[in-house]
Design a protein around this motif. Structure first.
Motif, PDB file in Angstrom:
ATOM      1  N   SER A   1       0.453  -0.872  -0.165  1.00  0.00           N
ATOM      2  CA  SER A   1       0.045   0.059  -0.172  1.00  0.00           C
ATOM      3  C   SER A   1       1.048   1.420   0.406  1.00  0.00           C
ATOM      4  O   SER A   1       0.989   2.124  -1.052  1.00  0.00           O
ATOM      5  CB  SER A   1      -1.441  -0.067   1.212  1.00  0.00           C
ATOM      6  N   GLY A   2       1.770   1.006   0.649  1.00  0.00           N
ATOM      7  CA  GLY A   2       2.854   2.189   1.447  1.00  0.00           C
ATOM      8  C   GLY A   2       3.186   2.596  -0.325  1.00  0.00           C
ATOM      9  O   GLY A   2       3.771   4.101  -0.853  1.00  0.00           O
ATOM     10  N   VAL A   3       4.043   1.654  -1.213  1.00  0.00           N
ATOM     11  CA  VAL A   3       5.072   1.998  -1.941  1.00  0.00           C
ATOM     12  C   VAL A   3       4.132   2.574  -3.249  1.00  0.00           C
ATOM     13  O   VAL A   3       4.291   3.387  -4.414  1.00  0.00           O
ATOM     14  CB  VAL A   3       5.217   0.464  -2.561  1.00  0.00           C
ATOM     15  N   ARG A   4       2.503   1.627  -3.140  1.00  0.00           N
ATOM     16  CA  ARG A   4       1.824   2.309  -4.211  1.00  0.00           C
ATOM     17  C   ARG A   4       1.509   3.566  -4.550  1.00  0.00           C
ATOM     18  O   ARG A   4       1.537   4.151  -5.152  1.00  0.00           O
ATOM     19  CB  ARG A   4       0.287   1.558  -4.414  1.00  0.00           C
TER      20      ARG A   4
ATOM     21  N   ASP B   1       5.930   8.531   2.503  1.00  0.00           N
ATOM     22  CA  ASP B   1       7.055   7.673   2.348  1.00  0.00           C
ATOM     23  C   ASP B   1       7.480   7.768   4.250  1.00  0.00           C
ATOM     24  O   ASP B   1       7.026   6.400   4.742  1.00  0.00           O
ATOM     25  CB  ASP B   1       8.500   8.627   2.586  1.00  0.00           C
ATOM     26  N   ARG B   2       6.845   9.016   4.897  1.00  0.00           N
ATOM     27  CA  ARG B   2       6.432   8.783   6.621  1.00  0.00           C
ATOM     28  C   ARG B   2       5.541   7.735   6.640  1.00  0.00           C
ATOM     29  O   ARG B   2       5.398   7.601   7.809  1.00  0.00           O
ATOM     30  CB  ARG B   2       6.642   9.898   6.709  1.00  0.00           C
ATOM     31  N   ALA B   3       4.237   8.153   6.316  1.00  0.00           N
ATOM     32  CA  ALA B   3       2.958   7.180   6.368  1.00  0.00           C
ATOM     33  C   ALA B   3       3.415   5.751   6.484  1.00  0.00           C
ATOM     34  O   ALA B   3       2.751   4.916   8.085  1.00  0.00           O
ATOM     35  CB  ALA B   3       1.817   7.338   5.624  1.00  0.00           C
ATOM     36  N   LEU B   4       4.590   5.218   5.852  1.00  0.00           N
ATOM     37  CA  LEU B   4       4.981   3.639   5.563  1.00  0.00           C
ATOM     38  C   LEU B   4       5.517   3.588   6.886  1.00  0.00           C
ATOM     39  O   LEU B   4       5.121   2.888   7.703  1.00  0.00           O
ATOM     40  CB  LEU B   4       5.490   2.922   3.694  1.00  0.00           C
ATOM     41  N   ASP B   5       6.064   4.860   6.743  1.00  0.00           N
ATOM     42  CA  ASP B   5       7.420   4.199   7.958  1.00  0.00           C
ATOM     43  C   ASP B   5       6.735   4.552   9.727  1.00  0.00           C
ATOM     44  O   ASP B   5       7.106   3.027  10.518  1.00  0.00           O
ATOM     45  CB  ASP B   5       8.376   5.693   8.266  1.00  0.00           C
ATOM     46  N   PHE B   6       5.364   5.104   9.538  1.00  0.00           N
ATOM     47  CA  PHE B   6       4.918   5.815  10.400  1.00  0.00           C
ATOM     48  C   PHE B   6       4.419   3.974  11.111  1.00  0.00           C
ATOM     49  O   PHE B   6       3.967   3.213  11.794  1.00  0.00           O
ATOM     50  CB  PHE B   6       4.002   6.600  10.891  1.00  0.00           C
ATOM     51  N   ALA B   7       3.410   3.501   9.700  1.00  0.00           N
ATOM     52  CA  ALA B   7       2.491   2.599   9.640  1.00  0.00           C
ATOM     53  C   ALA B   7       3.690   1.341   9.973  1.00  0.00           C
ATOM     54  O   ALA B   7       2.768   0.132  11.388  1.00  0.00           O
ATOM     55  CB  ALA B   7       2.167   2.104   8.436  1.00  0.00           C
ATOM     56  N   VAL B   8       4.902   1.002   9.668  1.00  0.00           N
ATOM     57  CA  VAL B   8       5.986  -0.035  10.317  1.00  0.00           C
ATOM     58  C   VAL B   8       6.217   0.401  12.046  1.00  0.00           C
ATOM     59  O   VAL B   8       5.670  -0.957  12.324  1.00  0.00           O
ATOM     60  CB  VAL B   8       7.257  -0.230   9.628  1.00  0.00           C
ATOM     61  N   GLU B   9       6.438   1.333  12.110  1.00  0.00           N
ATOM     62  CA  GLU B   9       6.484   1.688  13.743  1.00  0.00           C
ATOM     63  C   GLU B   9       5.311   1.408  14.287  1.00  0.00           C
ATOM     64  O   GLU B   9       5.764   1.000  15.596  1.00  0.00           O
ATOM     65  CB  GLU B   9       7.260   2.878  14.176  1.00  0.00           C
ATOM     66  N   THR B  10       4.130   1.233  13.769  1.00  0.00           N
ATOM     67  CA  THR B  10       3.088   1.383  14.958  1.00  0.00           C
ATOM     68  C   THR B  10       2.996  -0.529  15.142  1.00  0.00           C
ATOM     69  O   THR B  10       2.416  -1.373  16.453  1.00  0.00           O
ATOM     70  CB  THR B  10       1.836   1.725  14.369  1.00  0.00           C
ATOM     71  N   LEU B  11       3.173  -0.867  13.509  1.00  0.00           N
ATOM     72  CA  LEU B  11       3.396  -2.246  13.971  1.00  0.00           C
ATOM     73  C   LEU B  11       4.144  -2.933  15.080  1.00  0.00           C
ATOM     74  O   LEU B  11       3.484  -4.451  15.715  1.00  0.00           O
ATOM     75  CB  LEU B  11       3.026  -3.065  12.234  1.00  0.00           C
TER      76      LEU B  11
END
Length: 238
Positions: free
Chosen positions: A165-168, A219-229
Motif C-alpha cells: 500500500s505504501g509503495v503504491r 514515505d513517512r506514512a509507511l514508516d509510521f505504519a511499520v513503527e506502529t506494527l
C-alpha cells in the motif's frame, strides 16, 4: 488486477519447479519466456504482456511459446515467482525489529524495481521456489519474536500489505508536483474554509500541510505504519 493461481495447478506447479520442461529446437526455454514477460511488464505494466507480444520479443511465432508455457495465466505465476526469486536475505541474528525493517526495505526495492507486482493479487501464491524461498526467509526474520507460528504468518501478511500500500502511494506521487499543487491549493482552501466548522480537519490538516509541504507524505506514512506494527507486536511477545 491480475491474479496468480488462475491457471490449472496441475500445469502451473510442475512448471514453477521446472519439471518436465524442454528446450525447443531453436533453443527456446521456459526461463527465456518468463524473462521476456518480465521485461515487457517492467516497460509497460501487465497491459504490455500477452503471449503474442512475448513471442515478438523473442523473435518467435506465438504458437512456439505454447510448447513451453500453456497460457497467459500460467505465465503470470511464472513471472511473479521469478521476481520473488530475486530477493535474498541474511536471516542470521535474532533482532526481529531489525528484521522487520529489512523486510520493508527489501520489498520496497522489489516493488519499485517491478511496479507491475503491485497489480497482482497473490492471495493464491505461486507455489514455486522463488515465492517459497522468499516466504521462508521472511518468516525466519520474524520467528525471533517467539510468537506462535500462525501469528508470525499473520504479522508477515500485515507487514507486506503495508509495504504494498505504501509503495503504491509513493510511486503514484510526484513530490515536486504535489508541493507545487499544495502551494496553490492550500492558501485557497484556507480562505474558503471556516476552522470553526471543521476544527479537526483545520488543525490537523494545517499541521500536516506545514510539515509535509504537501497534502500527504506517503514515505513517512509507511514508516509510521511499520513503527506502529512493531509496537503492536511488542505487546504480544511471550
Amino acid at each position: 488486477m491480475e491474479r496468480t493461481g488462475e491457471g490449472d495447478p496441475a500445469q502451473v506447479v510442475p512448471l514453477l519447479w521446472r519439471q518436465g520442461t524442454v528446450v525447443g529446437r531453436t533453443g527456446l526455454t521456459v526461463d527465456a519466456v518468463v524473462t521476456a514477460g518480465c521485461e515487457l511488464a517492467d516497460e509497460g505494466g501487465f497491459a504490455a504482456v500477452s503471449m503474442r507480444k512475448v513471442a515478438e520479443r523473442l523473435g518467435r511465432g506465438a504458437m512456439t511459446l505454447y510448447v513451453h508455457v500453456p497460457n497467459r495465466a500460467v505465465l503470470v505465476d511464472l513471472m511473479v515467482d521469478a521476481a520473488f526469486g530475486e530477493v535474498s536475505y541474511d536471516a542470521s541474528g535474532d533482532d526481529w525489529r531489525a528484521g522487520v525493517r529489512t523486510i520493508v526495505e527489501t520489498n520496497r526495492a522489489l516493488l519499485t524495481r517491478h511496479p507491475w507486482l503491485l497489480d497482482v493479487d497473490t492471495s493464491r501464491p505461486p507455489l514455486g521456489p522463488g515465492t517459497i524461498a522468499k516466504y521462508d526467509a521472511e518468516l525466519a526474520l520474524l520467528a525471533a519474536t517467539g510468537l506462535p507460528d500462525v501469528e508470525v504468518d499473520q504479522a508477515l501478511t500485515v507487514l507486506l500489505d503495508l509495504v504494498r500500500s505504501g509503495v503504491r502511494r509513493v510511486l503514484a506521487a510526484d513530490a515536486q508536483a504535489e508541493g507545487e499543487w499544495w502551494a496553490v491549493a492550500g492558501p485557497l482552501l484556507a480562505q474558503l474554509m471556516d476552522p470553526a466548522d471543521f476544527p479537526f480537519a483545520s488543525r490537523v490538516g494545517q499541521a500536516a500541510g506545514e510539515e509535509y509541504g504537501a497534502a500527504s507524505a506517503p514515505d513517512r506514512a509507511l514508516d509510521f505504519a511499520v513503527e506502529t506494527l512493531v509496537a503492536g507486536l511488542e505487546t504480544r511477545l511471550p
